[in-house]
Design a protein around this motif. Structure first.
Motif, PDB file in Angstrom:
ATOM      1  N   GLU A 134      -9.570   3.827   3.125  1.00 41.25           N
ATOM      2  CA  GLU A 134      -8.836   4.877   2.443  1.00 41.25           C
ATOM      3  C   GLU A 134      -8.788   6.165   3.271  1.00 41.25           C
ATOM      4  O   GLU A 134      -7.875   6.978   3.116  1.00 41.25           O
ATOM      5  CB  GLU A 134      -9.444   5.163   1.070  1.00 41.25           C
TER       6      GLU A 134
ATOM      7  N   ASP B 261      -5.277   3.222   4.357  1.00 43.25           N
ATOM      8  CA  ASP B 261      -5.101   1.775   4.246  1.00 43.25           C
ATOM      9  C   ASP B 261      -5.740   1.284   2.948  1.00 43.25           C
ATOM     10  O   ASP B 261      -6.451   2.014   2.256  1.00 43.25           O
ATOM     11  CB  ASP B 261      -5.737   1.078   5.445  1.00 43.25           C
ATOM     12  N   THR B 262      -5.488   0.022   2.636  1.00 38.82           N
ATOM     13  CA  THR B 262      -6.063  -0.612   1.456  1.00 38.82           C
ATOM     14  C   THR B 262      -7.198  -1.536   1.881  1.00 38.82           C
ATOM     15  O   THR B 262      -7.046  -2.318   2.827  1.00 38.82           O
ATOM     16  CB  THR B 262      -4.993  -1.430   0.705  1.00 38.82           C
TER      17      THR B 262
END
Length: 280
Positions: free
Chosen positions: A84, A88-89
Protein backbone atom coordinates in the motif's frame (compact mmCIF):
# COMPACT_ATOMS: atom_id res chain seq x y z
CA UNK A 1 36.96 15.23 10.21
CA UNK A 2 35.11 12.28 11.74
CA UNK A 3 31.86 11.70 9.88
CA UNK A 4 28.63 10.86 11.71
CA UNK A 5 26.45 8.45 9.74
CA UNK A 6 22.85 7.87 10.74
CA UNK A 7 21.36 4.40 10.32
CA UNK A 8 17.62 3.79 10.22
CA UNK A 9 16.38 1.46 12.94
CA UNK A 10 14.93 -1.97 12.39
CA UNK A 11 11.65 -2.36 14.28
CA UNK A 12 10.51 -5.42 16.22
CA UNK A 13 6.89 -4.77 17.17
CA UNK A 14 6.29 -8.04 19.07
CA UNK A 15 9.48 -9.23 20.81
CA UNK A 16 9.71 -12.94 21.71
CA UNK A 17 8.74 -13.63 25.35
CA UNK A 18 12.26 -14.79 26.21
CA UNK A 19 13.66 -11.29 25.82
CA UNK A 20 11.78 -10.09 28.91
CA UNK A 21 10.20 -7.09 27.17
CA UNK A 22 6.58 -8.05 26.54
CA UNK A 23 4.42 -5.52 24.69
CA UNK A 24 7.44 -3.29 24.01
CA UNK A 25 8.46 -2.33 20.50
CA UNK A 26 12.21 -2.80 20.03
CA UNK A 27 14.46 -0.80 17.76
CA UNK A 28 17.77 -2.31 16.78
CA UNK A 29 20.85 -2.05 14.61
CA UNK A 30 22.34 -5.14 12.95
CA UNK A 31 25.95 -5.17 14.09
CA UNK A 32 27.50 -5.91 10.68
CA UNK A 33 26.11 -2.62 9.37
CA UNK A 34 27.69 -0.65 12.22
CA UNK A 35 30.98 -2.51 11.73
CA UNK A 36 31.03 -1.74 8.01
CA UNK A 37 30.69 1.99 8.66
CA UNK A 38 32.99 2.18 11.67
CA UNK A 39 35.71 0.13 9.95
CA UNK A 40 36.14 3.18 7.71
CA UNK A 41 36.71 5.61 10.61
CA UNK A 42 33.17 7.00 10.65
CA UNK A 43 30.78 6.93 13.61
CA UNK A 44 27.59 4.87 13.21
CA UNK A 45 24.54 6.26 15.01
CA UNK A 46 21.13 4.62 14.92
CA UNK A 47 18.28 7.09 14.43
CA UNK A 48 15.50 6.09 16.88
CA UNK A 49 11.91 5.95 15.77
CA UNK A 50 9.07 7.79 17.53
CA UNK A 51 5.60 6.60 16.63
CA UNK A 52 3.75 9.45 14.95
CA UNK A 53 0.64 8.41 16.91
CA UNK A 54 2.41 8.72 20.27
CA UNK A 55 1.85 11.82 22.47
CA UNK A 56 5.65 12.06 22.66
CA UNK A 57 5.79 12.81 18.95
CA UNK A 58 4.53 16.37 19.41
CA UNK A 59 7.63 17.37 21.42
CA UNK A 60 10.36 15.73 19.35
CA UNK A 61 13.05 17.79 17.64
CA UNK A 62 12.27 18.78 14.04
CA UNK A 63 13.64 16.52 11.33
CA UNK A 64 15.83 19.35 10.05
CA UNK A 65 17.71 19.47 13.37
CA UNK A 66 18.29 15.72 13.33
CA UNK A 67 19.57 15.85 9.74
CA UNK A 68 21.86 18.77 10.62
CA UNK A 69 23.63 16.62 13.23
CA UNK A 70 24.47 13.84 10.75
CA UNK A 71 26.57 13.68 7.59
CA UNK A 72 24.75 10.87 5.76
CA UNK A 73 22.09 8.19 6.04
CA UNK A 74 22.18 4.41 5.59
CA UNK A 75 18.87 2.58 5.26
CA UNK A 76 19.11 -0.93 6.71
CA UNK A 77 17.62 -4.06 5.25
CA UNK A 78 14.79 -5.99 6.87
CA UNK A 79 11.12 -6.75 6.46
CA UNK A 80 9.19 -6.16 3.22
CA UNK A 81 7.80 -2.77 2.27
CA UNK A 82 4.02 -2.61 2.57
CA UNK A 83 2.46 -2.73 -0.94
CA UNK A 84 0.00 0.00 0.00
CA UNK A 85 2.98 2.31 0.53
CA UNK A 86 3.57 2.31 -3.24
CA UNK A 87 -0.09 2.10 -4.25
CA UNK A 88 -0.28 -1.64 -4.90
CA UNK A 89 -2.64 -4.33 -3.62
CA UNK A 90 -1.30 -6.98 -1.27
CA UNK A 91 -1.06 -10.35 -3.03
CA UNK A 92 -0.28 -12.51 0.01
CA UNK A 93 -0.57 -11.76 3.78
CA UNK A 94 2.99 -13.02 4.23
CA UNK A 95 4.24 -10.02 2.24
CA UNK A 96 2.34 -7.35 4.20
CA UNK A 97 5.57 -5.72 5.36
CA UNK A 98 5.69 -2.91 7.91
CA UNK A 99 3.82 0.29 7.02
CA UNK A 100 4.94 1.92 10.28
CA UNK A 101 8.59 1.47 9.39
CA UNK A 102 7.84 2.64 5.84
CA UNK A 103 6.52 5.98 7.10
CA UNK A 104 9.42 6.42 9.51
CA UNK A 105 12.11 5.71 6.91
CA UNK A 106 10.44 7.70 4.13
CA UNK A 107 10.39 10.70 6.46
CA UNK A 108 14.10 10.23 7.17
CA UNK A 109 14.86 9.82 3.48
CA UNK A 110 12.93 12.95 2.62
CA UNK A 111 14.89 14.97 5.17
CA UNK A 112 18.32 13.86 3.98
CA UNK A 113 17.52 14.31 0.31
CA UNK A 114 16.13 17.79 0.97
CA UNK A 115 19.38 18.67 2.78
CA UNK A 116 21.51 17.31 -0.06
CA UNK A 117 23.19 14.76 2.22
CA UNK A 118 24.17 11.34 0.85
CA UNK A 119 21.94 8.30 1.22
CA UNK A 120 22.89 4.64 0.82
CA UNK A 121 20.09 2.06 0.81
CA UNK A 122 20.77 -1.65 1.41
CA UNK A 123 18.31 -4.35 0.28
CA UNK A 124 15.00 -3.04 1.68
CA UNK A 125 16.68 0.37 1.67
CA UNK A 126 17.21 0.21 -2.09
CA UNK A 127 13.56 -0.76 -2.57
CA UNK A 128 12.48 2.14 -0.36
CA UNK A 129 14.50 4.59 -2.47
CA UNK A 130 12.67 3.34 -5.55
CA UNK A 131 9.31 3.75 -3.81
CA UNK A 132 10.24 7.25 -2.59
CA UNK A 133 10.76 8.36 -6.19
CA UNK A 134 7.42 6.91 -7.30
CA UNK A 135 8.51 3.43 -8.37
CA UNK A 136 6.94 0.07 -7.55
CA UNK A 137 8.13 -3.35 -6.45
CA UNK A 138 7.76 -6.97 -7.47
CA UNK A 139 6.12 -8.45 -4.37
CA UNK A 140 7.50 -11.94 -4.95
CA UNK A 141 10.13 -12.78 -7.56
CA UNK A 142 9.46 -16.56 -7.78
CA UNK A 143 5.72 -16.19 -8.47
CA UNK A 144 5.81 -12.98 -10.52
CA UNK A 145 9.05 -13.53 -12.42
CA UNK A 146 9.07 -17.27 -13.22
CA UNK A 147 12.32 -18.60 -14.64
CA UNK A 148 14.59 -16.38 -12.55
CA UNK A 149 17.41 -17.72 -10.42
CA UNK A 150 16.98 -18.18 -6.69
CA UNK A 151 17.41 -14.88 -4.86
CA UNK A 152 16.46 -16.02 -1.35
CA UNK A 153 17.03 -19.19 0.65
CA UNK A 154 15.85 -19.13 4.27
CA UNK A 155 18.06 -22.09 5.18
CA UNK A 156 21.25 -20.50 3.80
CA UNK A 157 20.40 -16.84 4.49
CA UNK A 158 23.58 -14.84 3.73
CA UNK A 159 25.33 -17.83 2.14
CA UNK A 160 23.32 -17.59 -1.07
CA UNK A 161 25.24 -15.64 -3.72
CA UNK A 162 25.05 -14.80 -7.41
CA UNK A 163 26.84 -12.63 -9.95
CA UNK A 164 25.84 -9.09 -10.91
CA UNK A 165 26.71 -6.99 -13.94
CA UNK A 166 27.44 -3.27 -13.54
CA UNK A 167 25.89 -1.13 -16.25
CA UNK A 168 28.23 0.70 -18.60
CA UNK A 169 28.95 4.21 -17.33
CA UNK A 170 27.49 3.52 -13.89
CA UNK A 171 29.14 4.73 -10.70
CA UNK A 172 29.63 1.11 -9.63
CA UNK A 173 31.43 0.30 -12.87
CA UNK A 174 33.72 3.27 -12.31
CA UNK A 175 34.49 1.98 -8.82
CA UNK A 176 34.93 -1.70 -9.66
CA UNK A 177 35.15 -2.17 -13.42
CA UNK A 178 33.73 -5.20 -15.22
CA UNK A 179 36.92 -7.14 -15.89
CA UNK A 180 35.91 -9.95 -13.51
CA UNK A 181 32.51 -11.31 -12.40
CA UNK A 182 31.13 -9.55 -9.34
CA UNK A 183 29.58 -11.93 -6.80
CA UNK A 184 27.23 -10.63 -4.10
CA UNK A 185 24.95 -11.94 -1.37
CA UNK A 186 21.28 -12.49 -2.21
CA UNK A 187 18.65 -12.34 0.53
CA UNK A 188 15.50 -10.97 -1.08
CA UNK A 189 12.28 -12.20 -2.65
CA UNK A 190 11.18 -8.70 -3.71
CA UNK A 191 12.86 -6.28 -6.10
CA UNK A 192 12.42 -3.13 -8.16
CA UNK A 193 9.62 -3.34 -10.73
CA UNK A 194 8.78 0.05 -12.22
CA UNK A 195 11.75 2.36 -11.83
CA UNK A 196 11.14 5.59 -9.91
CA UNK A 197 11.46 9.03 -11.49
CA UNK A 198 15.04 10.19 -11.97
CA UNK A 199 16.49 6.77 -11.15
CA UNK A 200 18.82 4.73 -13.35
CA UNK A 201 19.84 1.09 -13.11
CA UNK A 202 23.38 0.60 -11.83
CA UNK A 203 23.51 -3.20 -11.75
CA UNK A 204 21.46 -6.26 -12.71
CA UNK A 205 21.62 -9.94 -11.88
CA UNK A 206 23.79 -11.49 -14.59
CA UNK A 207 21.59 -14.56 -15.08
CA UNK A 208 18.07 -13.11 -15.11
CA UNK A 209 18.25 -9.30 -15.35
CA UNK A 210 16.66 -8.61 -11.94
CA UNK A 211 17.58 -5.04 -10.93
CA UNK A 212 20.26 -5.15 -8.23
CA UNK A 213 21.31 -1.51 -7.84
CA UNK A 214 19.84 1.92 -8.59
CA UNK A 215 21.06 5.50 -8.40
CA UNK A 216 19.32 8.87 -8.53
CA UNK A 217 20.56 11.16 -11.28
CA UNK A 218 19.69 14.43 -9.58
CA UNK A 219 21.89 16.53 -7.29
CA UNK A 220 23.52 14.75 -4.38
CA UNK A 221 24.31 11.09 -3.74
CA UNK A 222 21.50 8.53 -3.54
CA UNK A 223 22.47 4.90 -4.21
CA UNK A 224 20.60 1.68 -3.45
CA UNK A 225 21.99 -1.86 -3.69
CA UNK A 226 19.85 -4.99 -3.42
CA UNK A 227 22.61 -7.09 -1.85
CA UNK A 228 24.19 -6.77 1.62
CA UNK A 229 27.70 -5.28 1.35
CA UNK A 230 28.01 -5.32 5.13
CA UNK A 231 27.93 -9.13 5.03
CA UNK A 232 30.99 -9.19 2.76
CA UNK A 233 33.40 -8.10 5.48
CA UNK A 234 34.57 -11.45 6.84
CA UNK A 235 33.31 -14.17 4.51
CA UNK A 236 33.91 -17.83 5.34
CA UNK A 237 35.56 -20.29 2.99
CA UNK A 238 32.38 -20.86 1.00
CA UNK A 239 31.95 -17.09 0.55
CA UNK A 240 35.32 -16.28 -1.00
CA UNK A 241 35.27 -14.04 -4.05
CA UNK A 242 32.52 -11.71 -2.85
CA UNK A 243 32.61 -8.09 -4.02
CA UNK A 244 34.85 -5.96 -1.81
CA UNK A 245 32.50 -3.65 0.09
CA UNK A 246 35.25 -1.18 0.97
CA UNK A 247 35.19 0.96 -2.20
CA UNK A 248 31.42 1.39 -1.94
CA UNK A 249 31.57 2.63 1.65
CA UNK A 250 34.52 4.90 0.86
CA UNK A 251 32.60 6.38 -2.09
CA UNK A 252 29.61 7.08 0.16
CA UNK A 253 31.78 8.62 2.87
CA UNK A 254 33.64 10.65 0.28
CA UNK A 255 30.32 12.16 -0.80
CA UNK A 256 29.47 12.88 2.85
CA UNK A 257 32.85 14.54 3.40
CA UNK A 258 32.48 16.63 0.25
CA UNK A 259 29.03 17.77 1.37
CA UNK A 260 30.34 18.68 4.82
CA UNK A 261 33.35 20.56 3.37
CA UNK A 262 31.14 22.42 0.95
CA UNK A 263 28.74 23.38 3.74
CA UNK A 264 31.51 24.63 6.02
CA UNK A 265 33.87 26.35 3.60
CA UNK A 266 32.46 26.34 0.09
CA UNK A 267 35.11 23.85 -1.11
CA UNK A 268 34.74 22.15 -4.48
CA UNK A 269 32.71 18.96 -4.69
CA UNK A 270 34.58 15.66 -4.85
CA UNK A 271 32.58 13.65 -7.32
CA UNK A 272 31.69 9.98 -6.71
CA UNK A 273 34.32 7.64 -8.08
CA UNK A 274 37.30 9.96 -7.35
CA UNK A 275 39.81 8.34 -4.95
CA UNK A 276 40.29 9.98 -1.55
CA UNK A 277 43.93 10.57 -2.49
CA UNK A 278 42.75 12.91 -5.25
CA UNK A 279 41.16 15.35 -2.79
CA UNK A 280 42.88 18.73 -2.71
Amino acid sequence: MTLRIGISARLLHDPPPGLGLPQKRLQFLESSMAHWIMAHRAIALMVPFIDEESPLSANRAPMTELVDLLDGLVLQGGIDICPETYGDTLRDPAWAGDAVRDRYELNLLRGFIAAGKPVLGVCRGAQLINVYFGGSLVQDIPSQRPGTIQHQDTTRYDRLTHEVHFETGSSLQRLYGNSVPHRVTSIHHQCVDRLGEGLVVEAVSSKDGIIEAIRHTGPGYVLGVQWHPEFHLTPGEEMQGLLDSGPMMMDFLRAALARADRHQSGAAVVHPGVPLSARS
